[in-house]
Design an enzyme around this catalytic site. Structure first.
Site, mmCIF file in Angstrom:
data_model
loop_
_atom_site.group_PDB
_atom_site.id
_atom_site.type_symbol
_atom_site.label_atom_id
_atom_site.label_comp_id
_atom_site.label_asym_id
_atom_site.label_seq_id
_atom_site.Cartn_x
_atom_site.Cartn_y
_atom_site.Cartn_z
ATOM 1 N N ASN A 158 0.845 -1.197 0.000
ATOM 2 C CA ASN A 158 0.000 0.000 0.000
ATOM 3 C C ASN A 158 0.876 1.241 0.000
ATOM 4 O O ASN A 158 2.100 1.151 0.051
ATOM 5 C CB ASN A 158 -0.960 -0.028 1.192
ATOM 6 C CG ASN A 158 -0.217 -0.001 2.509
ATOM 7 O OD1 ASN A 158 0.396 0.991 2.871
ATOM 8 N ND2 ASN A 158 -0.249 -1.135 3.222
ATOM 9 N N ILE A 167 -1.339 -6.850 14.461
ATOM 10 C CA ILE A 167 -0.230 -6.563 15.378
ATOM 11 C C ILE A 167 -0.714 -5.750 16.569
ATOM 12 O O ILE A 167 -0.385 -6.045 17.727
ATOM 13 C CB ILE A 167 0.900 -5.851 14.604
ATOM 14 C CG1 ILE A 167 1.442 -6.823 13.554
ATOM 15 C CG2 ILE A 167 2.013 -5.394 15.544
ATOM 16 C CD1 ILE A 167 2.260 -6.204 12.477
ATOM 17 N N ASP A 210 -3.867 -6.254 5.305
ATOM 18 C CA ASP A 210 -4.816 -7.113 6.015
ATOM 19 C C ASP A 210 -4.708 -8.568 5.572
ATOM 20 O O ASP A 210 -4.959 -9.472 6.346
ATOM 21 C CB ASP A 210 -6.242 -6.605 5.785
ATOM 22 C CG ASP A 210 -6.459 -5.269 6.469
ATOM 23 O OD1 ASP A 210 -6.068 -5.157 7.645
ATOM 24 O OD2 ASP A 210 -6.970 -4.338 5.818
HETATM 25 O O1 C5P Z 1 -8.090 -2.661 11.360
HETATM 26 P P1 C5P Z 1 -7.458 -1.433 10.860
HETATM 27 O O2 C5P Z 1 -6.397 -1.684 9.825
HETATM 28 O O3 C5P Z 1 -8.399 -0.361 10.432
HETATM 29 O O4 C5P Z 1 -6.734 -0.836 12.151
HETATM 30 C C1 C5P Z 1 -5.748 0.154 12.111
HETATM 31 C C2 C5P Z 1 -4.842 0.047 13.298
HETATM 32 O O5 C5P Z 1 -4.483 -1.310 13.521
HETATM 33 C C3 C5P Z 1 -3.526 0.746 13.069
HETATM 34 O O6 C5P Z 1 -3.048 1.166 14.319
HETATM 35 C C4 C5P Z 1 -2.653 -0.346 12.490
HETATM 36 O O7 C5P Z 1 -1.275 -0.097 12.725
HETATM 37 C C5 C5P Z 1 -3.106 -1.548 13.259
HETATM 38 N N1 C5P Z 1 -3.030 -2.822 12.533
HETATM 39 C C6 C5P Z 1 -2.098 -3.768 12.898
HETATM 40 N N2 C5P Z 1 -2.058 -4.978 12.267
HETATM 41 C C7 C5P Z 1 -2.916 -5.254 11.276
HETATM 42 C C8 C5P Z 1 -3.867 -4.318 10.881
HETATM 43 C C9 C5P Z 1 -3.901 -3.098 11.525
HETATM 44 O O8 C5P Z 1 -1.299 -3.499 13.804
HETATM 45 N N3 C5P Z 1 -2.857 -6.435 10.669
#
Ligand code: C5P
Length: 410
Positions: A209, A306, A277
């Site tokens: 991305n 994470i 994701d």
């Molecule tokens: O679920 P979403 O991507 O909207 O959430 C965003 C937050 O979750 C951010 O703080 C991002 O760094 C963290 N995140 C993560 N690991 C993932 C997806 C999102 O740490 N696989």
């Protein structure tokens, strides 16, 4: 209040240099040690003798003065300092540092240092407003140079406007403020994720991305500047490693999670990475070939979350876990849902509607959202946002039990 702090003071050529003499007196009254470097132009305004008398030390002038180099090399001068202060900072010395030139002792010491630099600009209003100076100011700020002033007022040249050097009292307050801020997170450990992740399809292709990593890197830099022992786990970005930060480079979400786990324990974790994701269920050993028909089917599997893993890390859980929520609508409602789902303590909700230019840009508009309050922040640079988050983290970690979000609904 400044006991034992060592200031390397660069005095450049400007009429305001006479005020710098007063600054030295006040710094020394408060217990700071001051060593002065006088530029050739500066020596037209104040004498080495005045500086030597006030600092109680030798005054350094010429880069190639053999006696100076033998006694105290230009590298050693800045190595021995806790902070470099440039007062007055002329348009010329700002331009030199912005462009990386080093043709005298002052500019060489400024370029050779990894210590913080505070500049107190002083110049004619037209010089201050010239696009070249505007650019140099922006460049230096972006790289982390601190500024105090200039102030608006009557100038020695008879004009009125911005360009007057800040008063000694204000410069002193900025110096004291810097040292107070610098130690706020001393002894704390911090973990930050930043950038995108790249999920390989084959040895040359990946899913990724457009995250630039600017926000995460700025947060890591601000945490380190506040004294925290900081680990930054970053995906592939086109940014330099922030100064003073232990930076771990990873590509995939799984590597990012492993590097984060290895960085625990930490008191605070800030997840600013734009983690993919999903990842391809398998990475082809060899480059996928176009021949042989249609597009290859790509099955995806979910990546580990994470932020949620760090928030559920049991005894290893950082005391404060902060996540981001990039939203284009219903900012607060979506962010609150994310706070609950991820189990983190705060969410920084980010308005990334295309018209804001936030994604990949230098500025951002954030809301800090906690379980019992929220704080809208005005549009600001990602660096400033990093510093503001560190202010809040320091209040929370150093603060009273159950510290509330500042500005939270009571
Ligand atoms: O679920 P979403 O991507 O909207 O959430 C965003 C937050 O979750 C951010 O703080 C991002 O760094 C963290 N995140 C993560 N690991 C993932 C997806 C999102 O740490 N696989």
């Amino acid at each position: 209040m400044l006991d034992g702090k060592r200031i390397l003071l660069v005095v450049a050529g400007g009429i305001a240099a006479y005020k710098t003499l007063e600054l030295i007196r006040r710094l020394r009254e408060r217990g700071a040690g001051v060593r002065a470097v006088l530029t050739r132009a500066g020596a037209e305004f104040v004498t080495p003798l005045s500086l030597a008398a006030l600092t109680g030390d030798k005054v350094y002038g010429e880069l190639f003065d053999l006696t100076d180099e033998a006694e105290m090399g230009h590298i050693q001068l800045s190595r021995d300092a806790d902070l470099l202060v440039v007062a007055p900072a002329t348009a010329d010395i700002m331009a030199k540092l912005a462009s990386g030139r080093a043709d005298d002792l002052a500019s060489t010491a400024l370029l050779a240092t990894d210590k913080p630099v505070l500049m107190a600009p002083a110049m004619n209003v037209r010089m201050w407003e010239h696009p070249a100076t505007r650019d140099n100011h922006a460049t230096l700020r972006r790289r982390g140079t601190l500024f105090v002033g200039p102030n608006q007022g009557d100038m020695a040249c008879g004009e009125y406007g911005f360009g007057r050097m800040a008063e000694p009292e204000e410069i002193l307050a900025a110096i004291a403020g810097h040292f107070a801020a610098a130690g706020r997170l001393a002894g704390r450990r911090a973990l930050v994720t930043s950038g995108p992740t790249f999920e390989p399809l084959d040895p040359v292709r990946f899913l990724g991305n457009r995250s630039s990593g600017r926000q995460g890197h700025a947060i890591a830099e601000a945490l380190a500047a506040a004294g925290a022992e900081t680990t930054l786990v970053t995906g592939p970005v086109a940014l330099p490693d922030p100064p003073g930060v232990a930076t771990v480079h990873v590509e995939t979400a799984e590597e990012m999670l492993a590097a984060c786990r290895a960085a625990l324990p930490a008191e605070v974790a800030v997840c600013a990475a734009a983690v993919a994701d999903w990842r391809p269920a398998r990475k082809a050993e060899q480059k996928l070939k176009k021949d042989g028909g249609g597009a290859p089917p790509v099955a995806l599997v979910a990546n580990p979350d994470i932020l949620a893993s760090l928030a559920a890390a049991g005894p290893q859980r950082p005391a404060l876990v902060v996540g981001f929520a990039a939203e284009t609508e219903n900012l607060e409602a979506h962010a609150r849902a994310k706070l609950a789902k991820k189990g983190c303590d705060w969410i920084l909700a980010n308005d990334v509607s295309p018209q804001t230019g936030t994604f990949g840009g230098a500025e951002t508009t954030l809301y800090l959202i906690g379980p019992d309050g929220s704080e809208p922040w005005p549009k600001m640079s990602k660096r400033e946002a990093g510093r503001r988050l560190v202010d809040r983290i320091a209040e929370r970690l150093g603060g009273a039990e159950g510290a509330r979000l500042p500005g939270a609904a009571q």
